[in-house]
Design an enzyme around this catalytic site. Structure first.
Site, PDB file in Angstrom:
ATOM      1  N   LYS A 191     -12.601  -3.158   1.944  1.00  0.00           N
ATOM      2  CA  LYS A 191     -11.467  -3.151   2.872  1.00  0.00           C
ATOM      3  C   LYS A 191     -10.987  -1.715   3.002  1.00  0.00           C
ATOM      4  O   LYS A 191     -10.387  -1.161   2.092  1.00  0.00           O
ATOM      5  CB  LYS A 191     -10.338  -4.039   2.319  1.00  0.00           C
ATOM      6  CG  LYS A 191      -9.510  -4.685   3.377  1.00  0.00           C
ATOM      7  CD  LYS A 191      -8.217  -4.070   3.826  1.00  0.00           C
ATOM      8  CE  LYS A 191      -7.335  -3.237   3.025  1.00  0.00           C
ATOM      9  NZ  LYS A 191      -6.690  -2.202   3.869  1.00  0.00           N
ATOM     10  N   GLY A 243      -5.606   4.162  -4.452  1.00  0.00           N
ATOM     11  CA  GLY A 243      -4.410   4.168  -3.623  1.00  0.00           C
ATOM     12  C   GLY A 243      -3.188   4.474  -4.459  1.00  0.00           C
ATOM     13  O   GLY A 243      -3.282   5.145  -5.491  1.00  0.00           O
ATOM     14  N   SER A 244      -2.062   3.946  -4.036  1.00  0.00           N
ATOM     15  CA  SER A 244      -0.808   4.290  -4.711  1.00  0.00           C
ATOM     16  C   SER A 244      -0.691   3.583  -6.056  1.00  0.00           C
ATOM     17  O   SER A 244      -1.231   2.496  -6.257  1.00  0.00           O
ATOM     18  CB  SER A 244       0.368   3.889  -3.822  1.00  0.00           C
ATOM     19  OG  SER A 244       0.341   2.498  -3.586  1.00  0.00           O
ATOM     20  N   THR A 245       0.044   4.201  -6.963  1.00  0.00           N
ATOM     21  CA  THR A 245       0.265   3.610  -8.284  1.00  0.00           C
ATOM     22  C   THR A 245       1.005   2.281  -8.147  1.00  0.00           C
ATOM     23  O   THR A 245       0.734   1.324  -8.875  1.00  0.00           O
ATOM     24  CB  THR A 245       1.040   4.609  -9.165  1.00  0.00           C
ATOM     25  OG1 THR A 245       0.180   5.732  -9.398  1.00  0.00           O
ATOM     26  CG2 THR A 245       1.425   4.017 -10.506  1.00  0.00           C
ATOM     27  N   GLU A 246       1.902   2.230  -7.174  1.00  0.00           N
ATOM     28  CA  GLU A 246       2.678   1.002  -6.958  1.00  0.00           C
ATOM     29  C   GLU A 246       1.762  -0.197  -6.673  1.00  0.00           C
ATOM     30  O   GLU A 246       1.874  -1.249  -7.306  1.00  0.00           O
ATOM     31  CB  GLU A 246       3.572   1.282  -5.750  1.00  0.00           C
ATOM     32  CG  GLU A 246       4.630   0.293  -5.491  1.00  0.00           C
ATOM     33  CD  GLU A 246       5.227   0.570  -4.110  1.00  0.00           C
ATOM     34  OE1 GLU A 246       5.003   1.654  -3.544  1.00  0.00           O
ATOM     35  OE2 GLU A 246       5.887  -0.347  -3.593  1.00  0.00           O
ATOM     36  N   GLY A 248      -1.455  -0.292  -7.226  1.00  0.00           N
ATOM     37  CA  GLY A 248      -2.339  -0.442  -8.391  1.00  0.00           C
ATOM     38  C   GLY A 248      -1.711  -1.362  -9.427  1.00  0.00           C
ATOM     39  O   GLY A 248      -2.384  -2.214 -10.014  1.00  0.00           O
ATOM     40  N   GLU A 265      -7.896   3.943  -9.357  1.00  0.00           N
ATOM     41  CA  GLU A 265      -7.769   5.399  -9.211  1.00  0.00           C
ATOM     42  C   GLU A 265      -6.500   5.623  -8.406  1.00  0.00           C
ATOM     43  O   GLU A 265      -6.461   5.328  -7.220  1.00  0.00           O
ATOM     44  CB  GLU A 265      -9.021   5.944  -8.510  1.00  0.00           C
ATOM     45  CG  GLU A 265      -9.235   7.407  -8.777  1.00  0.00           C
ATOM     46  CD  GLU A 265      -8.629   8.263  -7.696  1.00  0.00           C
ATOM     47  OE1 GLU A 265      -7.428   8.623  -7.855  1.00  0.00           O
ATOM     48  OE2 GLU A 265      -9.313   8.556  -6.720  1.00  0.00           O
ATOM     49  N   CYS A 299      -5.184  12.834  -3.957  1.00  0.00           N
ATOM     50  CA  CYS A 299      -4.607  12.273  -5.190  1.00  0.00           C
ATOM     51  C   CYS A 299      -4.572  13.298  -6.305  1.00  0.00           C
ATOM     52  O   CYS A 299      -3.676  13.298  -7.126  1.00  0.00           O
ATOM     53  CB  CYS A 299      -5.380  11.031  -5.613  1.00  0.00           C
ATOM     54  SG  CYS A 299      -7.151  11.289  -5.635  1.00  0.00           S
ATOM     55  N   GLU A 396       5.070  11.927  -6.350  1.00  0.00           N
ATOM     56  CA  GLU A 396       3.907  12.351  -5.571  1.00  0.00           C
ATOM     57  C   GLU A 396       4.309  12.424  -4.093  1.00  0.00           C
ATOM     58  O   GLU A 396       4.675  11.404  -3.492  1.00  0.00           O
ATOM     59  CB  GLU A 396       2.777  11.330  -5.760  1.00  0.00           C
ATOM     60  CG  GLU A 396       1.516  11.694  -5.015  1.00  0.00           C
ATOM     61  CD  GLU A 396       0.382  10.683  -5.211  1.00  0.00           C
ATOM     62  OE1 GLU A 396       0.633   9.483  -5.093  1.00  0.00           O
ATOM     63  OE2 GLU A 396      -0.755  11.123  -5.457  1.00  0.00           O
TER      64      GLU A 396
HETATM   65  P1  NAI Z   1      -1.465   2.016  -0.518  1.00  0.00           P
HETATM   66  O1  NAI Z   1      -1.692   2.049  -1.964  1.00  0.00           O
HETATM   67  O2  NAI Z   1      -0.478   1.063   0.023  1.00  0.00           O
HETATM   68  O3  NAI Z   1      -2.839   1.710   0.242  1.00  0.00           O
HETATM   69  C1  NAI Z   1      -4.133   1.915  -0.255  1.00  0.00           C
HETATM   70  C2  NAI Z   1      -5.019   0.748   0.164  1.00  0.00           C
HETATM   71  O4  NAI Z   1      -4.538  -0.462  -0.420  1.00  0.00           O
HETATM   72  C3  NAI Z   1      -5.041   0.455   1.659  1.00  0.00           C
HETATM   73  O5  NAI Z   1      -6.320   0.033   2.008  1.00  0.00           O
HETATM   74  C4  NAI Z   1      -4.056  -0.687   1.812  1.00  0.00           C
HETATM   75  O6  NAI Z   1      -4.277  -1.480   2.931  1.00  0.00           O
HETATM   76  C5  NAI Z   1      -4.302  -1.471   0.552  1.00  0.00           C
HETATM   77  N1  NAI Z   1      -3.180  -2.287   0.092  1.00  0.00           N
HETATM   78  C6  NAI Z   1      -1.859  -2.107   0.289  1.00  0.00           C
HETATM   79  N2  NAI Z   1      -1.146  -3.070  -0.331  1.00  0.00           N
HETATM   80  C7  NAI Z   1      -2.047  -3.868  -0.952  1.00  0.00           C
HETATM   81  C8  NAI Z   1      -1.931  -5.010  -1.774  1.00  0.00           C
HETATM   82  N3  NAI Z   1      -0.762  -5.539  -2.094  1.00  0.00           N
HETATM   83  N4  NAI Z   1      -3.064  -5.574  -2.253  1.00  0.00           N
HETATM   84  C9  NAI Z   1      -4.267  -5.044  -1.966  1.00  0.00           C
HETATM   85  N5  NAI Z   1      -4.426  -3.973  -1.191  1.00  0.00           N
HETATM   86  C10 NAI Z   1      -3.339  -3.368  -0.694  1.00  0.00           C
HETATM   87  O7  NAI Z   1      -1.128   3.464  -0.043  1.00  0.00           O
HETATM   88  P2  NAI Z   1      -0.435   3.866   1.336  1.00  0.00           P
HETATM   89  O8  NAI Z   1       0.663   2.929   1.710  1.00  0.00           O
HETATM   90  O9  NAI Z   1      -1.503   4.042   2.318  1.00  0.00           O
HETATM   91  O10 NAI Z   1       0.226   5.241   0.939  1.00  0.00           O
HETATM   92  C11 NAI Z   1       1.447   5.235   0.211  1.00  0.00           C
HETATM   93  C12 NAI Z   1       1.442   6.342  -0.800  1.00  0.00           C
HETATM   94  O11 NAI Z   1       0.421   6.095  -1.763  1.00  0.00           O
HETATM   95  C13 NAI Z   1       1.114   7.705  -0.262  1.00  0.00           C
HETATM   96  O12 NAI Z   1       2.239   8.339   0.229  1.00  0.00           O
HETATM   97  C14 NAI Z   1       0.582   8.387  -1.481  1.00  0.00           C
HETATM   98  O13 NAI Z   1       1.643   8.888  -2.243  1.00  0.00           O
HETATM   99  C15 NAI Z   1      -0.111   7.300  -2.241  1.00  0.00           C
HETATM  100  N6  NAI Z   1      -1.557   7.281  -2.020  1.00  0.00           N
HETATM  101  C16 NAI Z   1      -2.349   7.716  -3.013  1.00  0.00           C
HETATM  102  C17 NAI Z   1      -3.710   7.755  -2.819  1.00  0.00           C
HETATM  103  C18 NAI Z   1      -4.612   8.234  -3.869  1.00  0.00           C
HETATM  104  O14 NAI Z   1      -5.765   8.534  -3.585  1.00  0.00           O
HETATM  105  N7  NAI Z   1      -4.184   8.317  -5.082  1.00  0.00           N
HETATM  106  C19 NAI Z   1      -4.330   7.368  -1.571  1.00  0.00           C
HETATM  107  C20 NAI Z   1      -3.404   6.861  -0.604  1.00  0.00           C
HETATM  108  C21 NAI Z   1      -2.077   6.850  -0.840  1.00  0.00           C
END
Ligand code: NAI
Length: 809
Positions: A191, A243-246, A248, A265, A299, A396
């Site tokens: 996804k 993605g985000s720690t939240e 995760g 990650e 990240c 972050e």
């Molecule tokens: P996110 O963590 O919400 O999204 C990452 C992925 O997870 C996307 O594909 C999203 O559709 C999916 N996702 C979202 N909620 C989910 C859930 N409950 N269950 C399963 N999958 C879910 O990150 P977002 O909203 O795009 O960005 C928010 C913040 O997260 C950014 O401002 C940044 O600080 C951080 N981030 C960190 C990343 C990293 O590589 N460490 C990458 C992207 C964002």
């Protein structure tokens, strides 16, 4: 028309845009509308959403919003394909991966331009970094597919892997996840992020072109709800998330107890540490790569600049000068340094955090020029006068915002660097290699770059410490994330519920410490015939349980064998404190640790008879099997003493002029809840590898048969084991496991108990995202070497830190 002289003075570049013609042609071919990719073909989704180009806010295409039903279809297809894919030889799988790598290279320009249009990142980066790394990842993993049966002998694939990726490196994150999964023999449902699904759709087409069997790779587009459906699907054997720690943390809770393997990650707030002897001009270029690469939406961005005080002002001046010359604009322009922010919501997040920083009193500096207004742009930003505990230093930002702080001594630099819940990466700048290699192990981060930054390669694992997640992507470590021991599935399951101790007041109640000690010592021998109530073992001393309660211990025939201390939350806290004080164990020479383990074996041997009797009377086993348990326990102690100075790291073959040192590091404080059966052998089989690798342990022994472990106190005392390295708290395993899982100073937790206990441990550990190793009620045979000892244990007792050190002038 400017004169040549004027051009040299201003160094103005003319525009050098990359053509997007054949991306447009590709989009048009699909009618700018995409479905999901399930079972080898594109299928239309029910509802759609629009994807925009962040550089000009134009709509590029519409893609489908994946529903639970579509996720289900994709998982079914992947499940069916798994049955075939897993039976292919490594060589056959290698050929497919190789074909993907070649095809990515052939279409690299299409991929690069598409990625730039979809994400907003400069074409220079997609062309020179993202896409070449994607191809490299598939080549490297074609190799792992070929070698898997030899290198990962006795390991096999997991099944259907659900993979959820972010928007900052859309195709690269796909490659990091898909390549190892397929190489190991798994099938995939991916996804992509809702902002950036297009390169994944093009990738799906590539898998069709190379004839990848239908269902091996499936793609369902959508937002977080689609991701949620994938996480919850019972047909998925593993979730890999970036993605985000939240999010995760949510995924950790949702997958708890499901048996799904998990790698996370997550975010970071990585330190970029500059010592006064560093080459400052290189540092400036390093900072550009650290925080303005990909608009800071990385990240592992070096977002916290930690500078030695003596050079701070010089550095700031140089940085401001460089920032003034950075170019922000159309990411398709090859002369652009910084492109567009991925989406309005991300731009707003950056703006609001910057405002918050200003409100908190930090000084904000931005270049004199303005960013283009037609797209989602944000200027490079430098904050000074930042409080280490302030929002800017802790949260972050995920944007082009650098936050600077100063330090005086190397020790202060380490303290500041570690002053974050994250631990993804760090960068250290100094011309003194001794200093760099002294600091690198002290920073809690999965990757440390010396005099370089943001360097990646498939041969080197990438992943975080602490709240940056667990698991590694790349290298052999990354492959293990997609494999499991072949025998694991056939293990028998323990009955539920496990043993629950019943409390009784008083532990040697009313006796002085000396009297109770002598009672305990006397009671060590059954022939003394005196009832015994061993205490807990904390910080090298016997300690009364805080509750003042004990519980009766019976043999299988129901005969009362004695009382054991009923530990509680406070006892665990004390044990963790004691373990924290034993931090020097991790730094002690492996030779010293090995000697102590050999010494434990020697002292165990001296008391072999006593331990045998103990097992016979407590567990009701035959003398023969008790003797066998003690003999194997002594051998196992020798085994881990032997490994202590031999479980080395590696030097990876990364394609740069550098050495990449992969060092296995201990977690720090490790919680271990031991199996109920084989109370001596099970205990030592888990505690010893952890201790051998330099961890300090808080162990909860078998509650039903605790005395084999409490008899070890004296063995440890007489073996020169430093205080606090092994702490033992007896009592209700589930209650104590919960406290361990919630404790923020425990970095990793092993739970070798019931299914429901495993679920609880995984759920409760989400707080600090500690790495867990649970058995889901499966019972190992502690006499069978393949199940009970080996590298698997050492791997779980450590995490890999990769340190990149460039060489050459
Ligand atoms: P996110 O963590 O919400 O999204 C990452 C992925 O997870 C996307 O594909 C999203 O559709 C999916 N996702 C979202 N909620 C989910 C859930 N409950 N269950 C399963 N999958 C879910 O990150 P977002 O909203 O795009 O960005 C928010 C913040 O997260 C950014 O401002 C940044 O600080 C951080 N981030 C960190 C990343 C990293 O590589 N460490 C990458 C992207 C964002």
């Amino acid at each position: 028309m400017p004169t040549v002289k004027e051009i040299f003075e201003t160094m103005e570049y003319g525009p050098a845009p990359e053509s997007s013609d054949f991306v447009d042609a590709w989009l048009e071919k699909h009618g700018r509308k995409f479905g999901h990719f399930i079972n080898g073909r594109f299928v239309e989704g029910n509802s759609t959403f629009e994807v925009i180009n962040p550089a000009n806010k134009a709509v590029i295409a519409s893609v489908s919003e994946g529903t639970s039903a579509e996720i289900d279809q994709a998982v079914q297809a992947a499940g069916a394909a798994f049955e075939h894919w897993r039976t292919l030889s490594g060589h056959q799988r290698a050929r497919y991966l190789y074909a993907i790598a070649r095809q990515v290279q052939k279409h690299s320009r299409l991929f690069a331009v598409l990625e730039t249009i979809d994400n907003g990142k400069p074409i220079r980066e997609t062309r020179d970094i993202d896409i070449p790394l994607v191809a490299r990842h598939f080549y490297h993993h074609a190799g792992w597919a070929q070698l898997a049966s030899e290198v990962f002998e006795d390991y096999g694939p997991l099944g259907v892997c659900g993979q959820i990726i972010p928007w900052n490196f859309p195709l690269l994150m796909l490659a990091w996840k898909v390549a190892p999964a397929l190489a190991a023999g798994n099938t995939v449902v991916l996804k992509p992020a809702e902002f950036t699904p297009l390169s994944a759709l093009l990738f799906a087409e590539i898998t069709q072109q190379i004839g990848l069997p239908a269902g091996v790779f499936n793609l369902v587009t959508g937002d977080g709800r689609t991701g949620e459906a994938l996480v919850e699907h019972p047909g998925v054997a593993k979730i890999a998330f970036t993605g985000s720690t939240e999010v995760g943390r949510i995924i950790r809770q949702k997958t708890a107890g499901s048996g799904k393997k998990l790698s996370l990650e997550l975010g970071g707030k990585s330190p970029f540490v500059v010592f006064e002897d560093a080459d400052l001009d290189s540092v400036v270029e390093g900072v550009v790569d650290a925080i303005w690469f990909n608009q800071g939406q990385v990240c592992c961005a070096g977002s916290r600049l930690l500078i030695q005080e003596s050079i701070a002002e010089t550095m700031y001046a140089k940085l401001r000068n460089r920032m003034e010359n950075l170019r922000v604009g159309n990411p398709l322009d090859k002369a652009i340094d910084i492109g567009a922010i991925v989406a309005p919501v991300q731009l707003q997040k950056i703006e609001s955090l910057v405002q918050q920083g200003i409100k908190e009193g930090a000084s904000c500096w931005q270049p004199g020029w303005a960013v283009p207004t037609e797209g989602l742009f944000y200027p490079p930003t430098l904050f000074t006068n930042v409080e280490p505990a302030g929002t800017l230093a802790q949260v972050e930002i995920f944007g082009p915002v650098l936050v600077a702080m100063t330090f005086r001594t190397p020790a202060e630099a380490v303290e500041l660097a570690n002053n974050t819940p994250y631990g993804l990466a760090a960068s250290i700048w100094t011309e003194n290699v001794n200093l760099a290699l002294d600091i690198a192990p002290k920073i809690k981060a999965g990757v440390v770059w010396v005099n370089c930054t943001n360097v990646f390669d498939a041969a080197s694992g990438f992943g975080g410490y602490r709240e940056s997640g667990f698991g590694r992507e790349g290298g052999a470590e990354g492959m293990y994330e997609y494999l499991r021991p072949n025998w694991e599935q056939d293990l028998p399951e323990a009955e539920e519920p496990g043993f629950v101790p019943r409390a009784e007041p008083g532990i040697n109640a009313g006796l002085s410490d000396e009297a109770s000690q002598s009672l305990n010592d006397g009671a060590k021998s059954e022939s003394a015939g005196i009832d015994r109530t061993p205490k807990l073992y904390i910080g090298g001393k016997q300690a009364r349980p805080d509750s003042g309660y004990s519980y009766p211990v019976f043999d299988p025939a129901g005969k009362h064998r004695g009382e054991a201390g009923l530990g509680n939350r406070k006892d665990i806290r004390n044990a963790v404190e004691a373990a924290a004080k034993a931090g020097s164990w991790a730094k002690s020479a492996a030779h010293l640790r090995a000697q102590i383990l050999f010494y434990i074996a020697e002292n165990l041997q001296v008391r072999a008879r006593e331990f045998t009797d103990r097992l016979v009377t407590d567990c009701g086993c035959s003398a023969e099997s008790a003797e066998r348990e003690v003999t194997v326990a002594i051998e196992r102690t020798f085994y881990y003493a032997s490994w202590t100075d031999k479980y080395d790291g590696r030097v990876h073959q990364t394609p740069f002029r550098n050495v990449t040192l992969a060092m296995p590091e201990p977690w720090g404080i490790l919680g271990i809840v031991c199996p109920e059966t084989n109370p001596l052998l099970g205990f030592l089989s888990l505690v010893l590898p952890a201790v051998a690798m330099g961890n300090a342990v808080v162990a909860v022994p078998s509650a039903r048969y605790p005395f084999a472990a409490t008899d070890l106190y004296q063995v440890f005392d007489t073996s020169d084991l430093p205080a606090g390295v092994i702490n033992i708290v007896t009592g209700n395993q589930l209650e104590l496991a919960k406290v361990l899982a919630q404790h923020l100073e425990i970095a990793a937790l092993w739970f070798f108990g019931s299914k429901s206990g495993s679920e609880m441990v995984e759920r409760e550990s989400a707080g600090n995202l500690k790495a867990t190793w649970v058995t889901h009620g499966k019972v190992r045979d502690w006499f069978t070497p393949e199940q009970a000892q080996g590298e698997e244990f050492l791997r779980h007792a450590t995490q890999i830190k990769n340190i990149w050190v460039p060489y050459g002038e």
